[in-house]
Design an enzyme around this catalytic site. Structure first.
Site, PDB file in Angstrom:
ATOM      1  N   ASP A 104     -27.182 -16.555  63.808  1.00 60.91           N
ATOM      2  CA  ASP A 104     -27.293 -17.638  62.835  1.00 60.91           C
ATOM      3  C   ASP A 104     -26.775 -18.942  63.439  1.00 60.91           C
ATOM      4  OD1 ASP A 104     -28.187 -15.696  61.208  1.00 60.91           O
ATOM      5  OD2 ASP A 104     -26.544 -15.785  59.757  1.00 60.91           O
ATOM      6  N   ALA A 105     -25.707 -18.837  64.223  1.00 62.17           N
ATOM      7  CA  ALA A 105     -25.108 -20.045  64.801  1.00 62.17           C
ATOM      8  C   ALA A 105     -26.096 -20.706  65.769  1.00 62.17           C
ATOM      9  CB  ALA A 105     -23.818 -19.695  65.520  1.00 62.17           C
ATOM     10  N   TYR A 134     -29.301 -20.465  65.674  1.00 60.50           N
ATOM     11  CA  TYR A 134     -30.365 -21.033  64.849  1.00 60.50           C
ATOM     12  C   TYR A 134     -29.932 -22.379  64.274  1.00 60.50           C
ATOM     13  CZ  TYR A 134     -33.770 -21.474  61.079  1.00 60.50           C
ATOM     14  OH  TYR A 134     -34.746 -21.931  60.232  1.00 60.50           O
ATOM     15  N   SER A 171     -60.014 -12.852  38.287  1.00 66.22           N
ATOM     16  CA  SER A 171     -59.108 -11.757  37.943  1.00 66.22           C
ATOM     17  C   SER A 171     -59.833 -10.457  38.288  1.00 66.22           C
ATOM     18  CB  SER A 171     -58.704 -11.823  36.478  1.00 66.22           C
ATOM     19  OG  SER A 171     -59.837 -11.718  35.689  1.00 66.22           O
ATOM     20  N   LEU A 172     -59.242  -9.343  37.957  1.00 68.70           N
ATOM     21  CA  LEU A 172     -59.807  -8.050  38.352  1.00 68.70           C
ATOM     22  C   LEU A 172     -60.085  -7.187  37.134  1.00 68.70           C
ATOM     23  CD1 LEU A 172     -57.316  -7.167  41.240  1.00 68.70           C
ATOM     24  CD2 LEU A 172     -59.700  -7.847  41.508  1.00 68.70           C
ATOM     25  N   GLU A 232     -54.550  -1.515  48.270  1.00 70.25           N
ATOM     26  CA  GLU A 232     -53.248  -2.141  48.482  1.00 70.25           C
ATOM     27  C   GLU A 232     -52.451  -2.229  47.180  1.00 70.25           C
ATOM     28  OE1 GLU A 232     -54.765  -6.738  48.827  1.00 70.25           O
ATOM     29  OE2 GLU A 232     -55.145  -5.413  50.531  1.00 70.25           O
ATOM     30  N   LYS A 240     -50.664  -3.477  43.953  1.00 69.88           N
ATOM     31  CA  LYS A 240     -50.874  -4.627  43.087  1.00 69.88           C
ATOM     32  C   LYS A 240     -49.497  -5.170  42.737  1.00 69.88           C
ATOM     33  CE  LYS A 240     -53.502  -6.213  39.090  1.00 69.88           C
ATOM     34  NZ  LYS A 240     -52.470  -7.024  38.495  1.00 69.88           N
ATOM     35  N   ASP A 266     -46.595  -7.266  41.178  1.00 71.88           N
ATOM     36  CA  ASP A 266     -46.415  -7.844  39.849  1.00 71.88           C
ATOM     37  C   ASP A 266     -45.673  -9.169  39.977  1.00 71.88           C
ATOM     38  OD1 ASP A 266     -46.708  -8.025  37.194  1.00 71.88           O
ATOM     39  OD2 ASP A 266     -45.306  -6.428  36.662  1.00 71.88           O
ATOM     40  N   ARG A 322     -52.368 -20.144  39.976  1.00 72.89           N
ATOM     41  CA  ARG A 322     -53.728 -19.762  39.611  1.00 72.89           C
ATOM     42  C   ARG A 322     -54.195 -20.530  38.376  1.00 72.89           C
ATOM     43  NH1 ARG A 322     -55.655 -15.737  36.093  1.00 72.89           N
ATOM     44  NH2 ARG A 322     -57.780 -15.123  36.616  1.00 72.89           N
ATOM     45  N   GLU A 356     -49.526 -13.403  46.376  1.00 70.76           N
ATOM     46  CA  GLU A 356     -48.616 -13.257  45.246  1.00 70.76           C
ATOM     47  C   GLU A 356     -47.209 -13.699  45.626  1.00 70.76           C
ATOM     48  OE1 GLU A 356     -50.497 -11.964  42.887  1.00 70.76           O
ATOM     49  OE2 GLU A 356     -49.152 -11.248  41.293  1.00 70.76           O
ATOM     50  N   TYR A 387     -53.078 -11.772  50.418  1.00 71.09           N
ATOM     51  CA  TYR A 387     -54.040 -10.683  50.247  1.00 71.09           C
ATOM     52  C   TYR A 387     -55.485 -11.128  49.997  1.00 71.09           C
ATOM     53  CZ  TYR A 387     -52.829 -11.528  45.309  1.00 71.09           C
ATOM     54  OH  TYR A 387     -52.590 -12.112  44.104  1.00 71.09           O
ATOM     55  N   LYS A 406     -60.362  -2.553  47.237  1.00 71.26           N
ATOM     56  CA  LYS A 406     -61.311  -3.580  47.662  1.00 71.26           C
ATOM     57  C   LYS A 406     -62.322  -3.003  48.644  1.00 71.26           C
ATOM     58  CE  LYS A 406     -57.729  -7.058  47.182  1.00 71.26           C
ATOM     59  NZ  LYS A 406     -56.798  -7.984  47.837  1.00 71.26           N
ATOM     60  N   LYS A 425     -54.654   0.685  37.570  1.00 73.52           N
ATOM     61  CA  LYS A 425     -53.320   0.392  37.047  1.00 73.52           C
ATOM     62  C   LYS A 425     -52.475   1.652  36.881  1.00 73.52           C
ATOM     63  CE  LYS A 425     -52.419  -3.249  35.222  1.00 73.52           C
ATOM     64  NZ  LYS A 425     -52.795  -4.460  34.524  1.00 73.52           N
ATOM     65  N   CYS A 439     -14.099   3.728  15.364  1.00 74.41           N
ATOM     66  CA  CYS A 439     -15.009   4.583  16.118  1.00 74.41           C
ATOM     67  C   CYS A 439     -15.910   5.338  15.145  1.00 74.41           C
ATOM     68  CB  CYS A 439     -14.223   5.568  16.986  1.00 74.41           C
ATOM     69  SG  CYS A 439     -15.278   6.813  17.752  1.00 74.41           S
ATOM     70  N   CYS A 452     -14.780   9.331  15.502  1.00 70.92           N
ATOM     71  CA  CYS A 452     -13.466   9.865  15.141  1.00 70.92           C
ATOM     72  C   CYS A 452     -12.662   8.936  14.244  1.00 70.92           C
ATOM     73  CB  CYS A 452     -12.659  10.211  16.386  1.00 70.92           C
ATOM     74  SG  CYS A 452     -12.081   8.744  17.271  1.00 70.92           S
ATOM     75  N   CYS A 470     -13.349   3.117  22.169  1.00 67.41           N
ATOM     76  CA  CYS A 470     -12.594   3.948  21.235  1.00 67.41           C
ATOM     77  C   CYS A 470     -11.316   4.364  21.969  1.00 67.41           C
ATOM     78  CB  CYS A 470     -13.436   5.172  20.859  1.00 67.41           C
ATOM     79  SG  CYS A 470     -12.473   6.550  20.223  1.00 67.41           S
ATOM     80  N   CYS A 508     -11.225  11.941  21.157  1.00 66.72           N
ATOM     81  CA  CYS A 508     -12.389  11.714  20.288  1.00 66.72           C
ATOM     82  C   CYS A 508     -13.460  12.738  20.648  1.00 66.72           C
ATOM     83  CB  CYS A 508     -12.919  10.300  20.505  1.00 66.72           C
ATOM     84  SG  CYS A 508     -14.516   9.990  19.738  1.00 66.72           S
TER      85      CYS A 508
HETATM   86  S1  IVH Z   1     -56.982  -9.555  44.763  1.00 64.62           S
HETATM   87  C1  IVH Z   1     -60.873 -11.276  43.878  1.00 64.62           C
HETATM   88  N1  IVH Z   1     -54.897  -8.191  45.546  1.00 64.62           N
HETATM   89  O1  IVH Z   1     -53.734  -9.251  40.268  1.00 64.62           O
HETATM   90  C2  IVH Z   1     -59.555 -10.712  44.190  1.00 64.62           C
HETATM   91  N2  IVH Z   1     -54.763  -9.335  43.462  1.00 64.62           N
HETATM   92  O2  IVH Z   1     -55.873  -9.233  37.993  1.00 64.62           O
HETATM   93  C3  IVH Z   1     -58.491 -11.274  43.362  1.00 64.62           C
HETATM   94  N3  IVH Z   1     -52.603  -9.113  42.346  1.00 64.62           N
HETATM   95  O3  IVH Z   1     -54.347 -12.596  39.608  1.00 64.62           O
HETATM   96  C4  IVH Z   1     -57.165 -10.714  43.482  1.00 64.62           C
HETATM   97  N4  IVH Z   1     -51.627  -7.885  43.901  1.00 64.62           N
HETATM   98  O4  IVH Z   1     -52.131 -12.012  40.651  1.00 64.62           O
HETATM   99  C5  IVH Z   1     -55.419  -8.965  44.578  1.00 64.62           C
HETATM  100  N5  IVH Z   1     -53.109  -6.982  46.408  1.00 64.62           N
HETATM  101  C6  IVH Z   1     -53.623  -7.743  45.449  1.00 64.62           C
HETATM  102  C7  IVH Z   1     -52.892  -8.121  44.295  1.00 64.62           C
HETATM  103  C8  IVH Z   1     -53.508  -8.906  43.322  1.00 64.62           C
HETATM  104  C9  IVH Z   1     -51.479  -8.488  42.722  1.00 64.62           C
HETATM  105  C10 IVH Z   1     -52.759  -9.854  41.076  1.00 64.62           C
HETATM  106  C11 IVH Z   1     -53.178 -11.278  41.216  1.00 64.62           C
HETATM  107  C12 IVH Z   1     -54.394 -11.449  40.376  1.00 64.62           C
HETATM  108  C13 IVH Z   1     -54.394 -10.246  39.513  1.00 64.62           C
HETATM  109  C14 IVH Z   1     -55.793  -9.808  39.219  1.00 64.62           C
END
Ligand code: IVH
Length: 673
Positions: A34-35, A37, A83-84, A117, A119, A121, A140, A177, A229, A293, A317, A411, A414, A429, A434
């Site tokens: 770190d130093a 750096y 979205s998916l 891959e 997903k 959150d 987004r 993400e 991604y 995908k 999901k 409590c 008791c 308590c 008790c």
């Molecule tokens: S692909 C066309 N890959 O899921 C492809 N999305 O419902 C679009 N998300 O809004 C997204 N992990 O926030 C993709 N490995 C991943 C993901 C991912 C999380 C989220 C993303 C997107 C939502 C789709």
């Protein structure tokens, strides 16, 4: 230094710092201290101070800067962020595969190449790179237009300000993400509470809340991370496969999720899903499913998209770990140390694959903060093996039914007085006898990870305590058959079974016994630490706070708690009585001192043996198994289809073993120990 030299040196420094940032934040394998750096960083900052015109937008000094904004500008995405579609079952996933094949005019039994891959959150964002330099980043939003959060995104250390490499495209829009790690999320919420601010409901909200800050210093103080991604517009670069794109992203300096799997045919996707599901709880970040995908970009193009989602991808999901339900009642439970815990009795609901009818409200402060009342609709969250908790009230406007919750003054079990110790949130308590406390202590003592007394269910414990047959854990060993057959649901046979189980539990280990005693802060792991450092309970009892703290893993708080336990005459007497029942305490299994002591192993790819077995083998010789490769890794054991971990190991020069070589190594280690 003249301007020419300054410019040259600044360029060198920026490259060097960017390189070390990547090693540290993305590869988790720093090469300098770190130093060292800090010295590089300071030198660059000094040059830029003397020559402000030399500051470039991609300079590492520009990660945090600028006055607070008043609002976020709007950014129109050049290509909408889709979205998916979701699937919740294997059937739906197979239907998706069938649709893909029909769309591509492939035979029914053809195998499509997919990438599967995690997903993540978190929060989807887009990063725009012009000639390799980060120029703009946005959320987004509604998919067409998002918010300009460029200064905020600059503070995220896993987002490169300049792409690595020499062949940089004229334009590249990287999507991915932004997320918050679970542990960091817990730290953040603790700090929020200490500062008297409302905690975030979950890591996703924490990520969104941290990114959308008008003052970037706040964002910079939050440990946000990023996985790349997907792609938006691009000029001067093209890919034939999704996997190829992920690899390029990695080379450009992005974090790409190491759990992305190449799957030939949909059945391999299903296998990958099961594997990922198994890992879900142990991952450092929350995932809510798997994204499938189509790997080939030409196939993606032929499949095209619907109005809001592509036809070539699908979100498979997991069962959500959150659910809404109604609070029927608020009960108060008494734990084995007398702590009163308010618990919501809720209408049963499935959360993450388990039916839940109780959810903890932790303590009075939490109930007050969340203002949970009987009749409220609430969101319940279940993370890992942790007890489900009430996250928040969903319909705060529809209040006015239940009363505000208030901890009882006596409590509930008791009737003894309740105390609240200053600096602690808990109410307790005061009566150690008790019945609720006694029952909990016995349940804990008999539990699987402590003394492991089989056939001693909750109902039995309840009756034993209520009838006065058992007042403490030592009484278990004095139980007689005549007493047991008096209990409800007990016959000759079940009485014999329980007595045999109690007898069997006498053969135990010191750590199990210590764990079972229920000393504050002494869980399973700490009990093992103590059992390795001291030969008997009596030796721990005789140890001073200083003696205890001489054990490496024991800190002042733990030492004080142990001392406090043994300073209590009733506890000492309990230990004397336990000593008399004839426990056979086997020496502690000692992984320490094995031939693999201190060595870290990482397993990757498909192995013939189970991962748990491989891990157990390493641990039996004092080694340690880890999930990620770093400079500290001694060996990577690579099975079939080993992916990015293997690559990283090669990069870092970590020794790589086949499964057979690994077994050979363990055999040698066993022979030598
Ligand atoms: S692909 C066309 N890959 O899921 C492809 N999305 O419902 C679009 N998300 O809004 C997204 N992990 O926030 C993709 N490995 C991943 C993901 C991912 C999380 C989220 C993303 C997107 C939502 C789709």
């Amino acid at each position: 230094m003249n301007r020419r030299d300054a410019e040259k040196r600044a360029r060198e420094l920026r490259r060097e710092i960017q390189h070390h940032d990547h090693l540290y934040h993305v590869l988790d394998a720093p090469e300098i201290s770190d130093a060292q750096y800090d010295r590089l960083f300071r030198e660059l900052r000094e040059i830029e101070e003397v020559h402000p015109d030399l500051v470039t937008p991609d300079s590492p000094t520009q990660r945090v800067g600028g006055a607070p904004q008043t609002e976020f500008g709007a950014v129109r995405h050049s290509i909408p962020m889709l979205s998916l579609d979701n699937a919740f079952s294997v059937e739906e996933v197979r239907e998706f595969d069938a649709r893909v094949k029909r769309g591509l005019a492939l035979a029914e039994d053809a195998a499509v190449d997919y990438v599967a891959e995690p997903k993540i959150d978190g929060l989807a964002i887009e990063l725009v790179y012009e000639k390799g330099v980060f120029v703009r980043g946005s959320t987004r939003g509604d998919g067409t237009t998002g918010e300009d959060v460029t200064p905020n995104l600059r503070t995220v250390k896993t987002i490169p300000l300049r792409l690595r490499g020499d062949e940089l495209p004229a334009l590249l829009e990287v999507r991915g993400e932004v997320y918050f790690e679970k542990a960091k999320f817990a730290d953040l919420n603790r700090a929020q509470e200490e500062a008297g601010k409302a905690p975030f409901a979950n890591p996703r909200n924490a990520a969104a809340g941290s990114l959308r800050q008008l003052d970037v210093h706040v964002t910079a103080s939050r440990p946000l991370r990023f996985f790349a991604y997907a792609i938006g517009s691009a000029e001067g670069i093209a890919f034939e496969r999704h996997r190829e794109m992920l690899d390029r992203f990695s080379a450009f300096g992005f974090h790409v999720n190491p759990l992305a799997r190449d799957c030939h045919g949909i059945e391999n996707v299903v296998v990958a899903y099961r594997n990922l599901h198994e890992k879900r709880e142990s991952l450092p970040y929350e995932i809510d499913g798997m994204v499938i995908k189509v790997d080939r970009v030409d196939q993606q193009r032929r499949l095209g998209m619907k109005s809001r989602s592509p036809r070539w991808a699908l979100a498979f999901k997991f069962e959500p770990i959150e659910a809404t339900t109604v609070v029927d009642d608020i009960l108060v439970q008494v734990g084995r140390a007398g702590v009163l815990t308010p618990v919501a009795a809720i209408e049963p609901v499935r959360v993450g694959g388990v039916e839940v009818s109780r959810a903890t409200l932790h303590n009075q402060d939490e109930v007050t903060r969340k203002d949970v009342r009987i009749g409220d609709t609430v969101l319940v969250h279940r993370a890992g093996d942790v007890i489900p908790e009430v996250e928040k009230v969903v319909d705060p406007d529809r209040r006015g039914r239940g009363e505000r919750f208030c901890m009882p003054e006596k409590c509930p079990v008791c009737g003894s007085g309740i105390v609240k110790i200053e600096d602690e949130v808990a109410h307790r308590c005061v009566n150690a006898a008790c019945p609720a406390q006694v029952k909990e202590r016995i349940r804990h003592f008999a539990s699987k990870r402590a003394m492991d007394v089989e056939h001693l269910g909750d109902k039995t414990v309840e009756q034993l305590v209520e009838r006065g047959f058992v007042k403490d854990v030592a009484d278990l060993y004095a139980l007689r058959k005549e007493q047991l057959v008096e209990l409800e649901l007990f016959g000759e046979k079940s009485a014999d079974n329980l007595l045999a189980a109690i007898e069997k539990s006498k053969k135990t280990t010191l750590s199990r016994l210590l764990h079972g005693l229920g000393i504050r802060h002494v869980g399973e792991v700490t009990a093992k630490v103590l059992a390795r450092a001291f030969p008997t309970v009596a030796a721990i009892e005789a140890a001073s706070v200083d003696d205890l703290q001489r054990v490496r893993e024991v800190g002042p708080e733990l030492a004080a708690a142990i001392r406090q336990f043994f300073d209590e005459p009733l506890n000492r007497e309990l230990v004397r009585r336990l000593e008399k029942v004839g426990l056979e305490i086997a020496p502690e299994e000692r992984p320490a001192g094995g031939a693999l002591e201190g060595k870290t192993f990482v397993f990757t790819g498909t192995l013939a043996m189970k991962r748990e077995d491989a891990k157990a083998l390493v641990e039996s010789q004092g080694g340690h198994a880890s999930g990620s490769v770093s400079a500290k890794t001694e060996y990577v054991v690579a099975g079939e289809d080993a992916g990015s971990k293997l690559d990283k190991a090669k990069k870092l020069g970590v020794k790589i073993l086949t499964e057979a070589e690994f077994l050979e190594l363990v055999k040698k280690a066993e022979a030598s120990s």
